[in-house]
Design an enzyme around this catalytic site. Structure first.
Site, PDB file in Angstrom:
ATOM      1  N   ASP A   1     -32.573 -22.749   3.416  1.00  8.00           N
ATOM      2  CA  ASP A   1     -31.364 -23.004   2.943  1.00  8.00           C
ATOM      3  C   ASP A   1     -30.444 -22.319   2.605  1.00  8.00           C
ATOM      4  OD1 ASP A   1     -32.927 -25.795   3.326  1.00  8.00           O
ATOM      5  OD2 ASP A   1     -32.910 -25.994   1.492  1.00  8.00           O
TER       6      ASP A   1
ATOM      7  N   ASP B   1     -41.957 -24.088   7.914  1.00  7.66           N
ATOM      8  CA  ASP B   1     -41.414 -23.012   6.838  1.00  7.66           C
ATOM      9  C   ASP B   1     -42.610 -22.547   5.953  1.00  7.66           C
ATOM     10  OD1 ASP B   1     -41.362 -25.531   5.423  1.00  7.66           O
ATOM     11  OD2 ASP B   1     -39.348 -24.900   4.321  1.00  7.66           O
TER      12      ASP B   1
ATOM     13  N   LEU C   1     -29.135 -32.335   2.550  1.00  5.14           N
ATOM     14  CA  LEU C   1     -28.094 -31.229   3.053  1.00  5.14           C
ATOM     15  C   LEU C   1     -27.779 -30.317   2.456  1.00  5.14           C
ATOM     16  CD1 LEU C   1     -25.852 -34.089   4.486  1.00  5.14           C
ATOM     17  CD2 LEU C   1     -27.830 -32.860   5.637  1.00  5.14           C
TER      18      LEU C   1
ATOM     19  N   TYR D   1     -46.035 -34.307  -0.096  1.00  2.12           N
ATOM     20  CA  TYR D   1     -45.594 -32.889   0.594  1.00  2.12           C
ATOM     21  C   TYR D   1     -46.895 -31.926   0.125  1.00  2.12           C
ATOM     22  CZ  TYR D   1     -42.730 -28.454   0.695  1.00  2.12           C
ATOM     23  OH  TYR D   1     -42.733 -27.161   0.747  1.00  2.12           O
TER      24      TYR D   1
ATOM     25  N   SER E   1     -27.050 -29.303  -0.917  1.00  2.00           N
ATOM     26  CA  SER E   1     -25.713 -29.032  -1.815  1.00  2.00           C
ATOM     27  C   SER E   1     -26.225 -27.916  -2.866  1.00  2.00           C
ATOM     28  CB  SER E   1     -25.303 -30.207  -2.619  1.00  2.00           C
ATOM     29  OG  SER E   1     -26.275 -30.793  -3.522  1.00  2.00           O
ATOM     30  N   SER E   2     -27.570 -28.018  -3.229  1.00  3.32           N
ATOM     31  CA  SER E   2     -28.040 -26.965  -4.385  1.00  3.32           C
ATOM     32  C   SER E   2     -27.895 -25.570  -3.684  1.00  3.32           C
ATOM     33  CB  SER E   2     -29.532 -27.229  -4.544  1.00  3.32           C
ATOM     34  OG  SER E   2     -30.479 -27.360  -3.732  1.00  3.32           O
TER      35      SER E   2
HETATM   36  P1  ADP Z   1     -29.687 -31.146  -2.254  1.00  6.65           P
HETATM   37  O1  ADP Z   1     -30.568 -32.056  -1.350  1.00  6.65           O
HETATM   38  O2  ADP Z   1     -28.233 -31.810  -2.156  1.00  6.65           O
HETATM   39  O3  ADP Z   1     -29.939 -29.988  -2.224  1.00  6.65           O
HETATM   40  P2  ADP Z   1     -30.735 -31.292  -4.842  1.00  6.65           P
HETATM   41  O4  ADP Z   1     -31.456 -32.269  -5.907  1.00  6.65           O
HETATM   42  O5  ADP Z   1     -31.703 -30.128  -4.404  1.00  6.65           O
HETATM   43  O6  ADP Z   1     -30.089 -32.092  -3.590  1.00  6.65           O
HETATM   44  O7  ADP Z   1     -29.454 -30.400  -5.522  1.00  6.65           O
HETATM   45  C1  ADP Z   1     -28.500 -31.312  -6.096  1.00  6.65           C
HETATM   46  C2  ADP Z   1     -27.953 -30.985  -7.458  1.00  6.65           C
HETATM   47  O8  ADP Z   1     -27.064 -29.598  -7.088  1.00  6.65           O
HETATM   48  C3  ADP Z   1     -27.116 -31.710  -8.214  1.00  6.65           C
HETATM   49  O9  ADP Z   1     -27.960 -32.453  -8.844  1.00  6.65           O
HETATM   50  C4  ADP Z   1     -26.212 -30.775  -8.960  1.00  6.65           C
HETATM   51  O10 ADP Z   1     -26.905 -30.208 -10.040  1.00  6.65           O
HETATM   52  C5  ADP Z   1     -25.805 -29.735  -8.054  1.00  6.65           C
HETATM   53  N1  ADP Z   1     -24.848 -29.936  -7.179  1.00  6.65           N
HETATM   54  C6  ADP Z   1     -24.699 -30.092  -5.955  1.00  6.65           C
HETATM   55  N2  ADP Z   1     -23.410 -30.319  -5.519  1.00  6.65           N
HETATM   56  C7  ADP Z   1     -22.550 -30.267  -6.505  1.00  6.65           C
HETATM   57  C8  ADP Z   1     -21.129 -30.112  -6.969  1.00  6.65           C
HETATM   58  N3  ADP Z   1     -20.333 -30.431  -6.127  1.00  6.65           N
HETATM   59  N4  ADP Z   1     -20.821 -29.807  -8.181  1.00  6.65           N
HETATM   60  C9  ADP Z   1     -21.854 -29.402  -9.064  1.00  6.65           C
HETATM   61  N5  ADP Z   1     -22.877 -29.511  -8.971  1.00  6.65           N
HETATM   62  C10 ADP Z   1     -23.540 -29.786  -7.720  1.00  6.65           C
HETATM   63 MG    MG Z   2     -31.636 -28.816  -2.777  1.00  8.83          MG
END
Ligand code: ADP
Ligand code: MG
Length: 386
Positions: free
Chosen positions: A171, A36, A124, A220, A126-127
């Site tokens: 993402d 990327d 995966l 990285y 989540s952010s």
């Molecule tokens: P990832 O690889 O899952 O993207 P990151 O560290 O980039 O990991 O992001 C994770 C952050 O996103 C968590 O620490 C939280 O602040 C936010 N987050 C993810 N899932 C949730 C959720 N279900 N509810 C609230 N905040 C979330």
């Molecule tokens: Mg993330």
């Protein structure tokens, strides 16, 4: 996810009904790793795990947000958005609103309830799911005009500017634009994209190594620097080279004497990985899943030997997966040094695959992997509840 419970909880917390439900998925990258930031190609899919936001608009500019998973409520004004280090999860929401405000959009106040089942911090994304779900919720409730690509870019800016993570666009892009039963072929240079259907007999299986990632950021940054170094040398020799994307394997081979052997191998990973993404897209179009799987194994070998971002645990996860019946392909995914592998497995063999990987990996590492099975899911959606 129990969505009925979320609606009930919403009523209890906010003493009103939610107007809309928004869902934005996590993702996994099937092939195209460390390409990327080299202006290259990636091929992610959305997984059937997501962040859900239940929301109603308000007639003021107050945002009240409650996270079910962190058990915490926070509030702020859409006209004065600041970071809250006591509710870090809310910074992704705040960042999105701050980015809309920068564009000059007016954002209504909202009551938000957030929850999800994307594993947090496992790679995966989540952010991105949280950012995209927030961006879509704001778009709908504030009646904003923004196209999906701009919405993805705005979500990425929120993470870069507000949260401070220098992420790429993949993402947020796939969480916004992904489609059920397809992978999303994305050109990170110009953001042109294409959906490539995935046959329904193949399931995506993600295996989390549970290995604590270490040295990830410094390694990285070093890889990025090596790539830039290779580009500088090749540009001098060949002209018109802006990124490793512009280099063919033949050109690289012809000029390998101009750089240290390690830099050459780093560049070779990126150049061959871009080619593998193109071949993988072709394999899907031809319905040739075994070929797609071989490219996944090749990608892993290149990341392990040339780019050197794998680790013992990821190598073992791939090794134990490969001989199991129904496995089409396996490779590490994400930045590396821990995290997950992605596997393509015949859907009718998934249960045995799961049991086999858990048993064999645990025997060799004393770690118990987490296994997530998914079909390719849709990008962000919303529905009105009233
Ligand atoms: P990832 O690889 O899952 O993207 P990151 O560290 O980039 O990991 O992001 C994770 C952050 O996103 C968590 O620490 C939280 O602040 C936010 N987050 C993810 N899932 C949730 C959720 N279900 N509810 C609230 N905040 C979330
Ligand atoms: Mg993330």
């Amino acid at each position: 996810m129990n969505l009925d419970i979320m609606i009930q909880t919403y009523r209890q917390i906010f003493q009103r009904n939610p107007e809309i439900e928004t869902r934005a998925p996590g993702r996994v990258n099937l092939i195209g790793e460390h390409t990327d930031y080299n202006d290259g190609f990636v091929l992610p899919v959305d997984i059937d795990r997501a962040i859900w936001i239940y929301a109603s608009g308000r007639n003021d500019t107050l945002v009240r947000a409650h996270s079910l998973d962190y058990g915490q409520t926070t509030s702020f004004d859409t006209d004065r958005v600041e970071r809250d280090d006591n509710a870090v999860w809310s910074n992704y929401i705040r960042g999105v609103i701050a980015e809309y405000r920068k564009r000059g959009d007016r954002i209504r106040g909202m009551d938000l309830l957030v929850s999800g089942n994307v594993p947090i911090g496992s790679g995966l994304s989540s952010s991105a799911a949280l950012e995209v779900a927030t961006a879509e919720t704001c778009r709908v409730l504030s009646g904003l005009t923004i196209d999906p690509v701009a919405l993805a870019l705005l979500s990425q800016s929120a993470e870069r500017q507000f949260v401070g993570v220098q992420c790429g666009i993949m993402d947020q892009f796939v969480s916004t634009l992904g489609r059920e039963s397809a992978a999303l072929f994305l050109d990170c240079r110009d953001l042109s994209y294409q959906w490539v259907p995935l046959p329904t007999e193949a399931c995506i299986v993600i295996c989390d190594s549970r290995k604590q990632r270490s040295l990830q950021t410094s390694e990285y940054n070093e890889r990025r620097a090596e790539c830039e170094g290779a580009v500088a040398v090749l540009n001098q020799a060949l002209g018109n080279i802006r990124a490793l994307r512009d280099v063919t394997l033949e050109q690289l081979e012809d000029n390998k004497h101009l750089m240290p052997e390690m830099r050459y191998r780093r560049a070779r990973h990126v150049v061959t990985e871009n080619q593998r993404v193109l071949s993988a897209v072709q394999a899907l179009q031809d319905g040739d899943l075994p070929q797609f799987g071989r490219l996944m194994y090749d990608s892993h070998a290149s990341l392990r030997d040339d780019y050197e971002v794998s680790c013992r645990e990821l190598d073992i996860l791939v090794e134990v997966a490969a001989p199991l019946p129904g496995t089409l392909g396996a490779r590490m995914t994400g930045a590396g040094f821990g995290g997950c592998t992605v596997n393509l497995v015949a859907c009718d063999a998934v249960e045995d695959f799961q049991a086999g990987v858990i048993e064999k990996y645990q025997a060799k590492t004393d770690l118990r992997p987490l296994v997530y099975v998914s079909r390719p899911a849709n990008g962000v959606t919303h529905r009105r509840l009233q």
